[in-house]
Motif scaffolding. Sequence first.
Motif, PDB file in Angstrom:
ATOM      1  N   ASN A  53       3.186  20.461  -4.017  1.00 37.19           N
ATOM      2  CA  ASN A  53       4.039  21.525  -3.507  1.00 37.19           C
ATOM      3  C   ASN A  53       3.959  21.603  -1.988  1.00 37.19           C
ATOM      4  O   ASN A  53       4.980  21.766  -1.304  1.00 37.19           O
ATOM      5  N   TYR A  54       2.758  21.486  -1.420  1.00 39.33           N
ATOM      6  CA  TYR A  54       2.611  21.535   0.035  1.00 39.33           C
ATOM      7  C   TYR A  54       3.325  20.364   0.705  1.00 39.33           C
ATOM      8  O   TYR A  54       3.895  20.507   1.788  1.00 39.33           O
ATOM      9  N   LEU A  55       3.312  19.205   0.054  1.00 41.28           N
ATOM     10  CA  LEU A  55       4.024  18.051   0.617  1.00 41.28           C
ATOM     11  C   LEU A  55       5.534  18.287   0.593  1.00 41.28           C
ATOM     12  O   LEU A  55       6.249  17.904   1.529  1.00 41.28           O
ATOM     13  N   LEU A  56       6.026  18.912  -0.472  1.00 39.83           N
ATOM     14  CA  LEU A  56       7.448  19.244  -0.538  1.00 39.83           C
ATOM     15  C   LEU A  56       7.815  20.262   0.536  1.00 39.83           C
ATOM     16  O   LEU A  56       8.882  20.169   1.174  1.00 39.83           O
ATOM     17  N   ARG A  57       6.933  21.214   0.765  1.00 39.56           N
ATOM     18  CA  ARG A  57       7.191  22.220   1.791  1.00 39.56           C
ATOM     19  C   ARG A  57       7.131  21.602   3.181  1.00 39.56           C
ATOM     20  O   ARG A  57       7.855  22.019   4.086  1.00 39.56           O
ATOM     21  N   PHE A  58       6.273  20.593   3.353  1.00 42.44           N
ATOM     22  CA  PHE A  58       6.238  19.860   4.617  1.00 42.44           C
ATOM     23  C   PHE A  58       7.563  19.134   4.832  1.00 42.44           C
ATOM     24  O   PHE A  58       8.043  19.025   5.970  1.00 42.44           O
ATOM     25  N   LEU A  59       8.158  18.626   3.748  1.00 38.88           N
ATOM     26  CA  LEU A  59       9.478  17.991   3.846  1.00 38.88           C
ATOM     27  C   LEU A  59      10.507  18.983   4.382  1.00 38.88           C
ATOM     28  O   LEU A  59      11.347  18.630   5.218  1.00 38.88           O
ATOM     29  N   VAL A 140      15.865  32.209  -8.647  1.00 45.10           N
ATOM     30  CA  VAL A 140      16.384  31.238  -9.613  1.00 45.10           C
ATOM     31  C   VAL A 140      15.398  31.044 -10.762  1.00 45.10           C
ATOM     32  O   VAL A 140      15.769  31.049 -11.942  1.00 45.10           O
ATOM     33  N   LEU A 141      14.127  30.868 -10.426  1.00 48.87           N
ATOM     34  CA  LEU A 141      13.113  30.634 -11.458  1.00 48.87           C
ATOM     35  C   LEU A 141      12.875  31.876 -12.319  1.00 48.87           C
ATOM     36  O   LEU A 141      12.614  31.771 -13.519  1.00 48.87           O
ATOM     37  N   SER A 142      12.968  33.061 -11.711  1.00 48.82           N
ATOM     38  CA  SER A 142      12.769  34.289 -12.487  1.00 48.82           C
ATOM     39  C   SER A 142      13.868  34.485 -13.523  1.00 48.82           C
ATOM     40  O   SER A 142      13.660  35.130 -14.555  1.00 48.82           O
ATOM     41  N   SER A 219      12.645  24.047  -2.538  1.00 55.50           N
ATOM     42  CA  SER A 219      11.800  25.195  -2.862  1.00 55.50           C
ATOM     43  C   SER A 219      11.700  25.415  -4.367  1.00 55.50           C
ATOM     44  O   SER A 219      10.628  25.751  -4.890  1.00 55.50           O
ATOM     45  N   VAL A 220      12.807  25.241  -5.075  1.00 54.43           N
ATOM     46  CA  VAL A 220      12.789  25.384  -6.534  1.00 54.43           C
ATOM     47  C   VAL A 220      11.821  24.368  -7.136  1.00 54.43           C
ATOM     48  O   VAL A 220      11.027  24.698  -8.038  1.00 54.43           O
TER      49      VAL A 220
END
Length: 335
Positions: A53-59, A140-142, A219-220
């Motif tokens: 998740n942190y790598l995706l957020r770094f993207l 969206v996830l909720s 983010s999703v």
Amino acid sequence: MSRFVRRALVGVALGVLVYAAAVLWVDAGRVREAMSEYTWSMVLAALGLSSVNYLLRFLKWELCLGWLGVRRAGPGAAPGLSYGRSLLVYLAGLSMSVTPGKIGEVLRSYLLRETDGVPFTRTAPVVVADRLTDLVALVVLSLVGIAEHREYLPVALVTLALVVAGVVVLGSPRLCRGLLALLGRLPRLRGLVARAEGLVDSSAAVLRLRALVVLSVISVAGWGLECVGYWLILHGFAGVEASLSLCTFLWATTTLIGALSFLPGGLGATEGSLAVLVARLAHGVTQPIALASTILIRACTLWYGEVVGGVALAVLIRRGPGTRQACVEPTAGPQ
């Protein structure tokens, strides 16, 4: 820097107090008993998912830097910014996650100014775009379980309204400058408004519709991994039955509740709502298991991020600045 460190320590101390009070309220012995036969490999798996998740957020961070032209040659740019140093700057911002709305993560803009001379106002809107698209992802996830738990629909609707308002105002240079002009009439805000002028064009660049869609999709995916992590954490307890869709609803909704509370890191609000809801909705979850699972998932997400951020910040400070250029505020951001 000492001011940022003090705020982080206050958040950590607050977290310790919240968890200590919760454990004492439920009974430390019962919580310890619930965890006596826990499958700890689930924690390792959840930590791995948080790392991805942190790598995706770094993207997301890197995409925003690209849209703002931070590595292009010119005043206030950083052509020599390596991806390694950028990753350290991004991760260091996680050390400020325990702040209201995680707004302390604007530390990244401060660090980028100190290491590479990029003006603070050029990259500060990236934090706003990150927060807004995170909220979109959580909404969206909720919705995964909102049909069965419609009493929590107002939480999603209020969040969505705030996101739309933020995008409309901050994403439109005309509206944003108009708002700043109104605020500038107040004597006490005049100096702050003058410094905020540099944020307008950068905000518009990262809050375009196409940019928001791309960031929200990432983010999703990232928050979805945390939902899977929570599902794994729960199934580390014997006798617990909870579907992935229920865990997705629980984690997304209670994280939204924490965000809307505007408490540092959502402390207390996220934990309290999650522990109550999982005990009510998941099969085989006793009160001690509800509390223990809540502490474990927060350790694998919020507090893991704090540790990673603290290490990255220490490494960044030890390495010192990169190749700096003159820190000149850009007159206009990329379109």
